[in-house]
Scaffold this motif. Structure first.
Motif, short mmCIF file in Angstrom:
data_model
loop_
_atom_site.label_atom_id
_atom_site.label_comp_id
_atom_site.label_asym_id
_atom_site.label_seq_id
_atom_site.Cartn_x
_atom_site.Cartn_y
_atom_site.Cartn_z
N UNK A 10 -15.98 4.09 8.72
CA UNK A 10 -15.71 5.46 8.29
C UNK A 10 -14.41 5.61 7.52
N UNK A 11 -13.65 4.55 7.37
CA UNK A 11 -12.40 4.60 6.61
C UNK A 11 -12.72 4.30 5.14
N UNK A 12 -12.29 5.17 4.25
CA UNK A 12 -12.65 5.05 2.84
C UNK A 12 -12.09 3.77 2.23
N UNK A 13 -12.89 3.16 1.38
CA UNK A 13 -12.47 1.93 0.71
C UNK A 13 -11.38 2.15 -0.33
N UNK A 14 -11.11 3.42 -0.65
CA UNK A 14 -10.04 3.69 -1.62
C UNK A 14 -8.69 3.18 -1.12
N UNK A 15 -8.50 3.22 0.20
CA UNK A 15 -7.25 2.68 0.75
C UNK A 15 -7.12 1.19 0.43
N UNK A 16 -8.23 0.48 0.56
CA UNK A 16 -8.23 -0.95 0.31
C UNK A 16 -7.98 -1.23 -1.18
N UNK A 17 -8.66 -0.49 -2.02
CA UNK A 17 -8.52 -0.70 -3.46
C UNK A 17 -7.10 -0.39 -3.92
N UNK A 18 -6.51 0.66 -3.38
CA UNK A 18 -5.14 1.00 -3.76
C UNK A 18 -4.16 -0.09 -3.32
N UNK A 19 -4.39 -0.63 -2.15
CA UNK A 19 -3.51 -1.70 -1.66
C UNK A 19 -3.66 -2.96 -2.52
N UNK A 20 -4.89 -3.26 -2.94
CA UNK A 20 -5.10 -4.42 -3.80
C UNK A 20 -4.39 -4.26 -5.14
N UNK A 21 -4.43 -3.05 -5.68
CA UNK A 21 -3.73 -2.79 -6.94
C UNK A 21 -2.23 -3.02 -6.79
N UNK A 22 -1.70 -2.69 -5.63
CA UNK A 22 -0.27 -2.89 -5.37
C UNK A 22 0.06 -4.34 -5.03
N UNK A 23 -0.96 -5.20 -5.02
CA UNK A 23 -0.72 -6.62 -4.78
C UNK A 23 -0.82 -7.07 -3.34
N UNK A 24 -1.34 -6.22 -2.48
CA UNK A 24 -1.45 -6.58 -1.06
C UNK A 24 -2.63 -7.52 -0.85
N UNK A 25 -2.43 -8.52 0.02
CA UNK A 25 -3.51 -9.42 0.40
C UNK A 25 -4.29 -8.87 1.57
N UNK A 26 -5.31 -9.62 1.97
CA UNK A 26 -6.15 -9.13 3.06
C UNK A 26 -5.38 -9.00 4.37
N UNK A 27 -4.47 -9.93 4.65
CA UNK A 27 -3.70 -9.83 5.88
C UNK A 27 -2.82 -8.59 5.86
N UNK A 28 -2.20 -8.31 4.71
CA UNK A 28 -1.35 -7.12 4.59
C UNK A 28 -2.17 -5.85 4.74
N UNK A 29 -3.37 -5.85 4.16
CA UNK A 29 -4.24 -4.68 4.28
C UNK A 29 -4.65 -4.46 5.73
N UNK A 30 -5.01 -5.54 6.40
CA UNK A 30 -5.42 -5.42 7.80
C UNK A 30 -4.28 -4.91 8.67
#
Length: 248
Positions: A135-155
């Motif tokens: 239920x958490x929008x994927x926009x958070x993930x996409x925004x973090x990827x644009x800022x250069x965050x990896x999967x561990x940082x996103x998690x």
């Protein structure tokens, strides 16, 4: 239970029942529980150790698995999740013998490490966390990827903070299940010094079968941590279960 734990043994079975004791014997019952030949404090420590470690590992592994099943894209993801979900239909009692043989082979039988190894991951809690994360929008993930965050940082930096309600729910329920677990320690532990609270209460039943006041004091001491945890975090439990059940 609370009333009986405060009484003299002669007053426990009086009729009509005395909800508020006329004679108090709290200190004597308390001493028999904590300072008798049965090491109740050791049982307490064993239960606390097992419950805390298994809860922490379950939160880590189940949340990471839930993140992988919701926010990572890879071939066969849904099939793997479906396979793991299907394993939930297998009752734990049917795996006692294989688990026993496995722990003997690993030389972890009659150790706390063996119990922790078996209890550090739960498909049920992975499913619960996955439903919430879906239920958490994927926009958070996409925004973090644009800022250069990896999967561990996103998690660690995005998903975990957003999942605090469901993580609190999982932590509390897992702690209660681990604290109250009777079957696992009964099958996989044989030394008294390793016994947790449920087996310790059983020993009290054997030694104090005719002393209900002491048995009730031991039972009261065993549930106090669970009551405190639930009362303090009750709102998180209800909120987490509600959100985890309707999202996804």
């Amino acid at each position: 239970m609370v009333s009986a734990a405060m009484k003299y043994e002669a007053d426990v079975l009086t009729y009509p029942i005395q909800w508020i004791p006329e004679r108090w014997n709290v200190i004597a019952n308390f001493k028999q529980v904590w300072f008798s030949k049965i090491s109740f404090s050791l049982f307490y420590w064993n239960s606390l150790k097992l419950a805390v470690i298994m809860t922490v590992f379950t939160l880590i592994f189940s949340s990471m698995a839930a993140f992988a099943f919701t926010k990572l894209q890879y071939k066969g993801r849904d099939y793997v999740f479906g396979l793991l979900l299907a394993l939930m239909i297998i009752p734990s009692e049917s795996t006692l013998v294989p688990r026993y043989l496995l722990l003997k082979w690993l030389h972890l039988y009659n150790t706390h490490e063996g119990l922790i190894l078996m209890g550090m991951f739960s498909m049920y809690f992975t499913f619960l966390l996955r439903q919430f994360m879906a239920g958490i929008h994927n926009e958070y993930i996409e925004a973090a990827k644009i800022d250069g965050a990896g999967y561990w940082r996103i998690y660690a930096g995005i998903m975990v903070p957003l999942c605090k309600p469901i993580l609190a729910t999982v932590g509390i329920i897992k702690f209660i299940w681990s604290w109250n677990d009777y079957q696992g320690p009964l099958i996989f532990l044989i030394q008294q010094k390793l016994f947790p609270i449920p087996l310790g209460i059983q020993m009290f039943k054997n030694d104090y079968a005719d002393n209900y006041a002491v048995l009730m004091m031991a039972s009261l001491a065993a549930i106090v941590p669970l009551l405190v945890i639930f009362i303090v975090l009750q709102k998180q439990v209800i909120k987490g279960i509600t959100l985890g059940g309707v999202k996804g």
